[in-house]
Design a protein around this motif. Sequence first.
Motif, PDB file in Angstrom:
ATOM      1  N   LEU A 205      23.321 -37.201  72.895  1.00 15.89           N
ATOM      2  CA  LEU A 205      22.757 -38.436  73.908  1.00 15.89           C
ATOM      3  C   LEU A 205      21.291 -38.212  74.369  1.00 15.89           C
ATOM      4  O   LEU A 205      20.734 -39.151  74.089  1.00 15.89           O
ATOM      5  N   LEU A 206      21.021 -37.146  74.502  1.00 12.15           N
ATOM      6  CA  LEU A 206      19.648 -36.964  75.139  1.00 12.15           C
ATOM      7  C   LEU A 206      18.562 -37.054  73.858  1.00 12.15           C
ATOM      8  O   LEU A 206      17.421 -37.983  74.144  1.00 12.15           O
ATOM      9  N   LEU A 207      19.098 -36.492  72.584  1.00 15.42           N
ATOM     10  CA  LEU A 207      17.995 -36.687  71.539  1.00 15.42           C
ATOM     11  C   LEU A 207      18.003 -38.086  71.108  1.00 15.42           C
ATOM     12  O   LEU A 207      16.973 -38.748  70.741  1.00 15.42           O
ATOM     13  N   VAL A 208      19.243 -38.763  71.052  1.00 18.29           N
ATOM     14  CA  VAL A 208      19.164 -40.291  70.609  1.00 18.29           C
ATOM     15  C   VAL A 208      18.549 -41.419  71.610  1.00 18.29           C
ATOM     16  O   VAL A 208      17.744 -41.954  71.177  1.00 18.29           O
ATOM     17  N   LEU A 209      18.773 -40.976  72.941  1.00 19.90           N
ATOM     18  CA  LEU A 209      17.964 -41.889  73.955  1.00 19.90           C
ATOM     19  C   LEU A 209      16.366 -41.439  73.590  1.00 19.90           C
ATOM     20  O   LEU A 209      15.561 -42.394  73.892  1.00 19.90           O
ATOM     21  N   LEU A 210      15.850 -40.162  73.438  1.00 16.15           N
ATOM     22  CA  LEU A 210      14.552 -40.069  73.175  1.00 16.15           C
ATOM     23  C   LEU A 210      13.941 -40.762  72.075  1.00 16.15           C
ATOM     24  O   LEU A 210      12.737 -41.382  72.173  1.00 16.15           O
ATOM     25  N   VAL A 211      14.555 -40.585  71.126  1.00 16.33           N
ATOM     26  CA  VAL A 211      14.154 -41.448  69.713  1.00 16.33           C
ATOM     27  C   VAL A 211      14.327 -43.053  69.994  1.00 16.33           C
ATOM     28  O   VAL A 211      13.383 -43.679  69.497  1.00 16.33           O
ATOM     29  N   GLN A 212      15.237 -43.469  70.735  1.00 19.69           N
ATOM     30  CA  GLN A 212      15.292 -44.804  71.074  1.00 19.69           C
ATOM     31  C   GLN A 212      14.302 -45.379  71.699  1.00 19.69           C
ATOM     32  O   GLN A 212      13.557 -46.451  71.577  1.00 19.69           O
ATOM     33  N   ALA A 213      13.897 -44.495  72.901  1.00 19.40           N
ATOM     34  CA  ALA A 213      13.054 -44.802  74.007  1.00 19.40           C
ATOM     35  C   ALA A 213      11.682 -44.764  73.206  1.00 19.40           C
ATOM     36  O   ALA A 213      10.731 -45.522  73.279  1.00 19.40           O
ATOM     37  N   GLY A 214      11.551 -43.684  72.503  1.00 18.28           N
ATOM     38  CA  GLY A 214      10.138 -43.545  71.778  1.00 18.28           C
ATOM     39  C   GLY A 214      10.035 -44.737  70.798  1.00 18.28           C
ATOM     40  O   GLY A 214       9.024 -45.105  70.750  1.00 18.28           O
ATOM     41  N   SER A 215      10.989 -45.064  69.921  1.00 18.70           N
ATOM     42  CA  SER A 215      10.622 -46.012  68.937  1.00 18.70           C
ATOM     43  C   SER A 215      10.463 -47.258  69.493  1.00 18.70           C
ATOM     44  O   SER A 215       9.622 -48.281  68.989  1.00 18.70           O
ATOM     45  N   GLY A 216      10.990 -47.587  70.527  1.00 22.49           N
ATOM     46  CA  GLY A 216      10.774 -48.903  71.364  1.00 22.49           C
ATOM     47  C   GLY A 216       9.298 -48.868  71.725  1.00 22.49           C
ATOM     48  O   GLY A 216       8.907 -50.236  71.808  1.00 22.49           O
ATOM     49  N   LEU A 217       8.545 -48.074  71.835  1.00 20.39           N
ATOM     50  CA  LEU A 217       6.946 -47.930  72.042  1.00 20.39           C
ATOM     51  C   LEU A 217       6.432 -48.854  71.013  1.00 20.39           C
ATOM     52  O   LEU A 217       5.217 -49.374  71.185  1.00 20.39           O
ATOM     53  N   PHE A 218       6.859 -48.485  69.918  1.00 15.78           N
ATOM     54  CA  PHE A 218       6.194 -49.071  68.494  1.00 15.78           C
ATOM     55  C   PHE A 218       6.815 -50.312  67.993  1.00 15.78           C
ATOM     56  O   PHE A 218       6.707 -50.804  66.978  1.00 15.78           O
ATOM     57  N   THR A 219       7.957 -50.843  68.659  1.00 15.33           N
ATOM     58  CA  THR A 219       8.594 -51.787  68.237  1.00 15.33           C
ATOM     59  C   THR A 219       8.037 -53.328  68.573  1.00 15.33           C
ATOM     60  O   THR A 219       7.582 -53.466  69.762  1.00 15.33           O
ATOM     61  N   SER A 220       8.031 -54.184  67.686  1.00 13.15           N
ATOM     62  CA  SER A 220       7.995 -55.651  68.025  1.00 13.15           C
ATOM     63  C   SER A 220       8.871 -56.499  67.655  1.00 13.15           C
ATOM     64  O   SER A 220       9.846 -56.261  66.801  1.00 13.15           O
ATOM     65  N   ASP A 221       8.929 -57.785  68.295  1.00 10.29           N
ATOM     66  CA  ASP A 221       9.923 -58.976  68.126  1.00 10.29           C
ATOM     67  C   ASP A 221       9.420 -59.787  66.958  1.00 10.29           C
ATOM     68  O   ASP A 221      10.143 -60.986  66.783  1.00 10.29           O
ATOM     69  N   ASP A 222       8.208 -59.362  66.496  1.00  8.23           N
ATOM     70  CA  ASP A 222       7.479 -60.300  65.525  1.00  8.23           C
ATOM     71  C   ASP A 222       7.218 -61.877  65.996  1.00  8.23           C
ATOM     72  O   ASP A 222       6.895 -62.785  65.154  1.00  8.23           O
ATOM     73  N   ILE A 223       7.402 -62.048  67.316  1.00  2.35           N
ATOM     74  CA  ILE A 223       6.843 -63.168  67.846  1.00  2.35           C
ATOM     75  C   ILE A 223       5.963 -63.222  68.982  1.00  2.35           C
ATOM     76  O   ILE A 223       4.535 -63.379  68.596  1.00  2.35           O
ATOM     77  N   LEU A 224       6.149 -62.814  69.834  1.00  2.00           N
ATOM     78  CA  LEU A 224       5.510 -62.842  71.069  1.00  2.00           C
ATOM     79  C   LEU A 224       5.358 -61.396  71.683  1.00  2.00           C
ATOM     80  O   LEU A 224       4.282 -61.046  72.396  1.00  2.00           O
ATOM     81  N   VAL A 225       6.293 -60.501  71.576  1.00  2.00           N
ATOM     82  CA  VAL A 225       6.250 -59.349  72.424  1.00  2.00           C
ATOM     83  C   VAL A 225       6.125 -58.057  71.578  1.00  2.00           C
ATOM     84  O   VAL A 225       6.930 -57.881  70.734  1.00  2.00           O
ATOM     85  N   ASP A 226       5.204 -57.474  71.850  1.00  2.96           N
ATOM     86  CA  ASP A 226       4.852 -55.918  71.307  1.00  2.96           C
ATOM     87  C   ASP A 226       5.115 -54.752  72.147  1.00  2.96           C
ATOM     88  O   ASP A 226       4.750 -54.885  73.288  1.00  2.96           O
ATOM     89  N   GLY A 227       5.686 -53.846  71.862  1.00  8.08           N
ATOM     90  CA  GLY A 227       5.673 -52.387  72.504  1.00  8.08           C
ATOM     91  C   GLY A 227       4.545 -51.965  72.555  1.00  8.08           C
ATOM     92  O   GLY A 227       3.542 -52.291  71.791  1.00  8.08           O
ATOM     93  N   PRO A 228       4.027 -51.148  73.563  1.00  9.39           N
ATOM     94  CA  PRO A 228       2.549 -50.980  74.037  1.00  9.39           C
ATOM     95  C   PRO A 228       1.737 -49.916  72.974  1.00  9.39           C
ATOM     96  O   PRO A 228       0.860 -50.193  72.826  1.00  9.39           O
TER      97      PRO A 228
END
Length: 232
Positions: free
Chosen positions: A116-139
């Motif tokens: 759980l901890l590792l998956v949440l780390l990867v999930q939260a970390g990858s979110g920083l680089f995620t884009s919805d390709d329309i309006l919102v980009d991760g920081p």
Amino acid sequence: MASGHTATREKHARELRVWDLPTRLFHWALVAAVAVAILSAELDMLSIHMLAGETVLVLVLFRLVWGVVGSQTARFADFVRGPRTVLDYLRRSSVGGEAAFTLGHNPLGAMMVVVLLLVLLVQAGSGLFTSDDILVDGPLVPLVSGAVVSTLSTLHRTLANGIFVLVGLHVAAVFFYLLVKRDNLIRPMVTGRKRVPSRFAAPEPRRAPAMLALAILAASAGLVFLVLRAAA
Ligand code: HEM
């Protein structure tokens, strides 16, 4: 009314403080942050989603460090075990009674905790680089190439389903222990105290100072803040 055997067992059982306050606060804050992250994603409230995800990141970073320098039962060295110990635990648990009692996480639960901890780390970390390709980009999207953004966005969306499954398994396991094995793991995660069989002669687990936990939490939040600011 309790049977003679149960009454004797309860008379001799002691209560020990097994979970320290930082670990318990971490757990319930993580539950809240993950719930907000999931709900806000479903409702397309992406600024709230990003804030919740960054909170998950801070909490998991805190927990990874607390798992090395924190209180005895919070330390990975105290509960992470190899497959042989997990199998042995399963064998002892099938016997029933107190044969498989563990003070902190049992060897099977421990595996789930680490995943759980590792998956949440990867999930939260990858979110920083995620884009919805329309309006919102991760920081951190401006820092990497379009190909990296695309890969990490796919990972972030796919892993979200994995988190549903893992959290579902985790909560189902906790309720299986409560309803089938008559072992309430939830109360200790709230109060910190667990009933310990009389034959279990261990002393109260050693607790690390709460100030250390605060310092680690502040450092984790500071690190995430600095990383986010660097990209702004
Ligand atoms: C988003 C949902 C959840 C997540 C991400 C989550 C995650 C975790 C993690 C990482 C741990 C390890 C705690 C540590 O050592 O620091 C843990 C333990 C635990 N969780 Fe959760 N949890 C969630 C929901 C719940 C819920 C709803 C319950 C209760 C109904 C629950 C009950 C417990 C209990 C009792 C333990 C300790 C198990 C043991 O004694 O070994 N969790 N959880």
